[in-house]
Motif scaffolding. Structure first.
Motif, PDB file in Angstrom:
ATOM      1  N   HIS A 110      13.502  20.294 -16.735  1.00  0.00           N
ATOM      2  CA  HIS A 110      13.619  21.554 -17.459  1.00  0.00           C
ATOM      3  C   HIS A 110      12.493  21.733 -18.480  1.00  0.00           C
ATOM      4  CE1 HIS A 110      17.595  22.832 -15.949  1.00  0.00           C
ATOM      5  NE2 HIS A 110      17.832  21.536 -15.834  1.00  0.00           N
ATOM      6  N   ALA A 111      12.143  20.676 -19.190  1.00  0.00           N
ATOM      7  CA  ALA A 111      11.128  20.797 -20.239  1.00  0.00           C
ATOM      8  C   ALA A 111       9.775  21.190 -19.654  1.00  0.00           C
ATOM      9  CB  ALA A 111      11.013  19.488 -21.013  1.00  0.00           C
ATOM     10  N   THR A 112       9.392  20.553 -18.564  1.00  0.00           N
ATOM     11  CA  THR A 112       8.109  20.881 -17.928  1.00  0.00           C
ATOM     12  C   THR A 112       8.139  22.291 -17.368  1.00  0.00           C
ATOM     13  OG1 THR A 112       7.768  18.551 -17.363  1.00  0.00           O
ATOM     14  CG2 THR A 112       6.432  20.166 -16.188  1.00  0.00           C
ATOM     15  N   ALA A 113       9.261  22.684 -16.783  1.00  0.00           N
ATOM     16  CA  ALA A 113       9.373  24.035 -16.224  1.00  0.00           C
ATOM     17  C   ALA A 113       9.234  25.096 -17.307  1.00  0.00           C
ATOM     18  CB  ALA A 113      10.708  24.187 -15.504  1.00  0.00           C
ATOM     19  N   ALA A 114       9.880  24.878 -18.458  1.00  0.00           N
ATOM     20  CA  ALA A 114       9.783  25.839 -19.559  1.00  0.00           C
ATOM     21  C   ALA A 114       8.357  25.918 -20.081  1.00  0.00           C
ATOM     22  CB  ALA A 114      10.747  25.443 -20.681  1.00  0.00           C
ATOM     23  N   TRP A 115       7.704  24.783 -20.167  1.00  0.00           N
ATOM     24  CA  TRP A 115       6.310  24.756 -20.629  1.00  0.00           C
ATOM     25  C   TRP A 115       5.396  25.478 -19.645  1.00  0.00           C
ATOM     26  CZ3 TRP A 115       2.571  22.276 -17.674  1.00  0.00           C
ATOM     27  CH2 TRP A 115       1.290  22.228 -18.231  1.00  0.00           C
ATOM     28  N   ALA A 116       5.593  25.228 -18.347  1.00  0.00           N
ATOM     29  CA  ALA A 116       4.720  25.818 -17.326  1.00  0.00           C
ATOM     30  C   ALA A 116       4.884  27.323 -17.225  1.00  0.00           C
ATOM     31  CB  ALA A 116       5.005  25.172 -15.968  1.00  0.00           C
ATOM     32  N   ALA A 117       6.043  27.852 -17.605  1.00  0.00           N
ATOM     33  CA  ALA A 117       6.317  29.281 -17.446  1.00  0.00           C
ATOM     34  C   ALA A 117       5.683  30.143 -18.537  1.00  0.00           C
ATOM     35  CB  ALA A 117       7.831  29.505 -17.418  1.00  0.00           C
ATOM     36  N   ARG A 118       5.111  29.529 -19.562  1.00  0.00           N
ATOM     37  CA  ARG A 118       4.535  30.320 -20.653  1.00  0.00           C
ATOM     38  C   ARG A 118       3.273  31.049 -20.174  1.00  0.00           C
ATOM     39  NH1 ARG A 118       3.386  26.055 -25.203  1.00  0.00           N
ATOM     40  NH2 ARG A 118       2.425  25.113 -23.364  1.00  0.00           N
ATOM     41  N   PRO A 119       3.118  32.310 -20.541  1.00  0.00           N
ATOM     42  CA  PRO A 119       1.873  33.021 -20.207  1.00  0.00           C
ATOM     43  C   PRO A 119       0.679  32.331 -20.866  1.00  0.00           C
ATOM     44  CG  PRO A 119       3.574  34.551 -20.937  1.00  0.00           C
ATOM     45  CD  PRO A 119       4.076  33.169 -21.243  1.00  0.00           C
ATOM     46  N   LEU A 120      -0.413  32.253 -20.139  1.00  0.00           N
ATOM     47  CA  LEU A 120      -1.642  31.636 -20.642  1.00  0.00           C
ATOM     48  C   LEU A 120      -2.652  32.753 -20.906  1.00  0.00           C
ATOM     49  CD1 LEU A 120      -1.834  28.715 -18.055  1.00  0.00           C
ATOM     50  CD2 LEU A 120      -0.846  28.652 -20.349  1.00  0.00           C
ATOM     51  N   THR A 121      -3.102  32.866 -22.134  1.00  0.00           N
ATOM     52  CA  THR A 121      -3.966  33.989 -22.505  1.00  0.00           C
ATOM     53  C   THR A 121      -5.360  33.521 -22.886  1.00  0.00           C
ATOM     54  OG1 THR A 121      -3.225  33.896 -24.817  1.00  0.00           O
ATOM     55  CG2 THR A 121      -2.000  35.347 -23.317  1.00  0.00           C
ATOM     56  N   ILE A 122      -6.327  34.359 -22.557  1.00  0.00           N
ATOM     57  CA  ILE A 122      -7.714  34.150 -22.966  1.00  0.00           C
ATOM     58  C   ILE A 122      -8.131  35.405 -23.732  1.00  0.00           C
ATOM     59  CG2 ILE A 122     -10.094  33.821 -22.186  1.00  0.00           C
ATOM     60  CD1 ILE A 122      -8.977  32.506 -19.671  1.00  0.00           C
ATOM     61  N   VAL A 136       7.440  29.884 -11.804  1.00  0.00           N
ATOM     62  CA  VAL A 136       7.862  28.487 -11.856  1.00  0.00           C
ATOM     63  C   VAL A 136       9.201  28.324 -11.151  1.00  0.00           C
ATOM     64  CG1 VAL A 136       8.451  26.542 -13.355  1.00  0.00           C
ATOM     65  CG2 VAL A 136       6.654  28.145 -14.041  1.00  0.00           C
ATOM     66  N   VAL A 137       9.271  27.318 -10.270  1.00  0.00           N
ATOM     67  CA  VAL A 137      10.551  26.924  -9.678  1.00  0.00           C
ATOM     68  C   VAL A 137      10.851  25.495 -10.107  1.00  0.00           C
ATOM     69  CG1 VAL A 137      10.468  28.484  -7.704  1.00  0.00           C
ATOM     70  CG2 VAL A 137       9.455  26.216  -7.508  1.00  0.00           C
ATOM     71  N   GLY A 138      12.111  25.250 -10.387  1.00  0.00           N
ATOM     72  CA  GLY A 138      12.517  23.924 -10.838  1.00  0.00           C
ATOM     73  C   GLY A 138      14.017  23.853 -10.972  1.00  0.00           C
ATOM     74  N   PRO A 139      14.524  22.857 -11.676  1.00  0.00           N
ATOM     75  CA  PRO A 139      15.974  22.689 -11.778  1.00  0.00           C
ATOM     76  C   PRO A 139      16.661  23.825 -12.533  1.00  0.00           C
ATOM     77  CG  PRO A 139      14.822  21.161 -13.236  1.00  0.00           C
ATOM     78  CD  PRO A 139      13.784  21.784 -12.362  1.00  0.00           C
ATOM     79  N   HIS A 140      15.877  24.633 -13.270  1.00  0.00           N
ATOM     80  CA  HIS A 140      16.473  25.732 -14.026  1.00  0.00           C
ATOM     81  C   HIS A 140      16.846  26.924 -13.147  1.00  0.00           C
ATOM     82  CE1 HIS A 140      12.301  26.796 -13.552  1.00  0.00           C
ATOM     83  NE2 HIS A 140      12.542  28.021 -13.987  1.00  0.00           N
ATOM     84  N   ASN A 141      16.198  27.082 -11.990  1.00  0.00           N
ATOM     85  CA  ASN A 141      16.491  28.257 -11.172  1.00  0.00           C
ATOM     86  C   ASN A 141      16.720  27.961  -9.688  1.00  0.00           C
ATOM     87  OD1 ASN A 141      13.844  27.685 -10.455  1.00  0.00           O
ATOM     88  ND2 ASN A 141      12.982  29.622 -11.176  1.00  0.00           N
ATOM     89  N   MET A 142      16.522  26.726  -9.249  1.00  0.00           N
ATOM     90  CA  MET A 142      16.805  26.387  -7.856  1.00  0.00           C
ATOM     91  C   MET A 142      18.294  26.068  -7.692  1.00  0.00           C
ATOM     92  SD  MET A 142      14.134  26.770  -6.014  1.00  0.00           S
ATOM     93  CE  MET A 142      14.464  25.849  -4.517  1.00  0.00           C
ATOM     94  N   PRO A 143      18.897  26.476  -6.577  1.00  0.00           N
ATOM     95  CA  PRO A 143      20.333  26.244  -6.394  1.00  0.00           C
ATOM     96  C   PRO A 143      20.652  24.760  -6.200  1.00  0.00           C
ATOM     97  CG  PRO A 143      19.359  27.097  -4.372  1.00  0.00           C
ATOM     98  CD  PRO A 143      18.293  27.179  -5.423  1.00  0.00           C
ATOM     99  N   VAL A 144      21.808  24.354  -6.699  1.00  0.00           N
ATOM    100  CA  VAL A 144      22.333  23.012  -6.423  1.00  0.00           C
ATOM    101  C   VAL A 144      23.186  23.136  -5.162  1.00  0.00           C
ATOM    102  CG1 VAL A 144      23.797  21.134  -7.241  1.00  0.00           C
ATOM    103  CG2 VAL A 144      22.315  22.360  -8.854  1.00  0.00           C
ATOM    104  N   ILE A 145      22.677  22.640  -4.053  1.00  0.00           N
ATOM    105  CA  ILE A 145      23.329  22.856  -2.764  1.00  0.00           C
ATOM    106  C   ILE A 145      24.137  21.620  -2.378  1.00  0.00           C
ATOM    107  CG2 ILE A 145      22.963  23.356  -0.316  1.00  0.00           C
ATOM    108  CD1 ILE A 145      20.413  24.850  -1.103  1.00  0.00           C
ATOM    109  N   THR A 146      25.456  21.763  -2.429  1.00  0.00           N
ATOM    110  CA  THR A 146      26.356  20.680  -2.028  1.00  0.00           C
ATOM    111  C   THR A 146      27.298  21.136  -0.915  1.00  0.00           C
ATOM    112  OG1 THR A 146      27.860  21.288  -3.835  1.00  0.00           O
ATOM    113  CG2 THR A 146      26.268  19.524  -4.277  1.00  0.00           C
ATOM    114  N   ASP A 147      26.976  22.256  -0.297  1.00  0.00           N
ATOM    115  CA  ASP A 147      27.739  22.769   0.829  1.00  0.00           C
ATOM    116  C   ASP A 147      26.880  22.644   2.087  1.00  0.00           C
ATOM    117  OD1 ASP A 147      30.112  24.533   1.857  1.00  0.00           O
ATOM    118  OD2 ASP A 147      28.297  25.530   2.574  1.00  0.00           O
ATOM    119  N   VAL A 148      27.394  21.945   3.079  1.00  0.00           N
ATOM    120  CA  VAL A 148      26.620  21.659   4.296  1.00  0.00           C
ATOM    121  C   VAL A 148      26.207  22.934   5.014  1.00  0.00           C
ATOM    122  CG1 VAL A 148      26.683  20.562   6.569  1.00  0.00           C
ATOM    123  CG2 VAL A 148      27.649  19.380   4.586  1.00  0.00           C
ATOM    124  N   ALA A 149      27.115  23.883   5.115  1.00  0.00           N
ATOM    125  CA  ALA A 149      26.799  25.133   5.813  1.00  0.00           C
ATOM    126  C   ALA A 149      25.681  25.881   5.099  1.00  0.00           C
ATOM    127  CB  ALA A 149      28.049  26.013   5.901  1.00  0.00           C
TER     128      ALA A 149
END
Length: 295
Positions: A110-122, A136-149
């Motif tokens: 989560h910490a790396t994902a939050a850091w990576a999502a910040r806009p980078l400005t010049i 950014v995709v990571g544990p904050h927005n990817m589904p936890v899939i525990t259903d086989v179907a």
């Protein structure tokens, strides 16, 4: 050094480029369906001796919106250098190919994902000239899939989800779901998934759990990981055979001998010890290189 999880987090898009549109739900952004894909060189080095490479770069074709470049970066931790390199990647690629550029960053915490999502400005604080906004995709927005179907409905997405949730407390349930979902899947489809998950778990404790699941649920596959597990099993069997032969011949086995035999993971060495066990007069003789002429 590039780690196994790092490779899995971006290489999965090379194997399953359709993932970019399948992430629309996780990202909360409607991305166009993929109709064509073309790998692009990841080398962004210019004439100066400064090497710059992205992790994965794909030219994605869409039906209505035209082509765009997908840059996939696997990020295992915060890296201040990305503040400069990510805007460079985007502007360089846009200038070179004259195509829209989408920067996608894959994280496992989560910490790396939050850091990576910040806009980078010049530019100036009151007037940024260029703004780079990574998706950014990571544990904050990817589904936890525990259903086989659910896993079977979209195996590439379920695989990426399992990788991004490598540190999830429920990772054992996630991995068990994947192993069951792959049982009736053609080996050509399941093989790469088995390897991607193994790579993505790296040296975490969950990696051994995945190896156990592959050994039990997916033992009929011939993926590199499956073959490695089978080789280990054969080596363990031969190690046990060394001790059985010595014991059957009435030769005392010290704890040191037992430990040395069972901890050896070199099948050629164990095979030599097994041959020697048939004629040795003491347990230590199976390790004696000079006595048996094996130099």
């Amino acid at each position: 050094m590039v780690s196994s999880p790092h490779e899995a987090m971006h290489r999965i898009f090379q194997e399953y480029p359709e993932l970019v549109s399948q992430l629309s739900g996780a990202l909360g952004l409607e991305l166009p369906p993929v109709v064509s894909v073309e790998p692009v060189t990841v080398d962004l080095t210019e004439t100066e001796p400064l090497e710059r490479r992205v992790d994965t770069l794909l030219r994605i074709g869409t039906e209505d919106d035209g082509p765009f470049l997908l840059v996939v970066e696997a990020q295992g931790k915060k890296d201040a250098g990305k503040t400069a390199s990510w805007p460079y990647y985007v502007t360089y690629l846009h200038n070179k190919h004259r195509l829209p550029v989408l920067l996608l960053v894959v994280c496992q915490d989560h910490a790396t994902a939050a850091w990576a999502a910040r806009p980078l400005t010049i530019g100036l604080p009151q007037w940024p000239t260029v703004t780079t906004r990574p998706l950014v995709v990571g544990p904050h927005n990817m589904p936890v899939i525990t259903d086989v179907a659910e896993a079977r409905k979209d195996l590439p997405l379920a695989t990426l989800a399992a990788i991004t949730h490598a540190d999830n407390p429920d990772v054992d349930a996630i991995l068990k779901t994947m192993s069951v979902a792959l049982r009736d899947t053609p080996e050509s489809v399941a093989g790469p998934i088995v390897e991607f998950i193994a790579q993505g778990l790296g040296n975490r404790l969950a990696a051994q759990q995945w190896r156990n699941l592959v050994a039990v649920d997916l033992s009929f596959y011939t993926s590199p990981l499956s073959e490695e597990i089978r080789d280990e099993g054969r080596a363990e069997g031969r190690a046990e055979a060394v001790l059985v032969v010595l014991d059957a011949r009435g030769i005392a086995i010290t704890e040191g001998t037992r430990e040395r035999v069972t901890q050896c993971d070199d099948p050629d060495v164990i095979r030599r010890w097994l041959v020697r066990a048939a004629s040795a007069t003491t347990a230590d003789e199976i390790f004696d290189e000079e006595t048996h002429g094996d130099r």
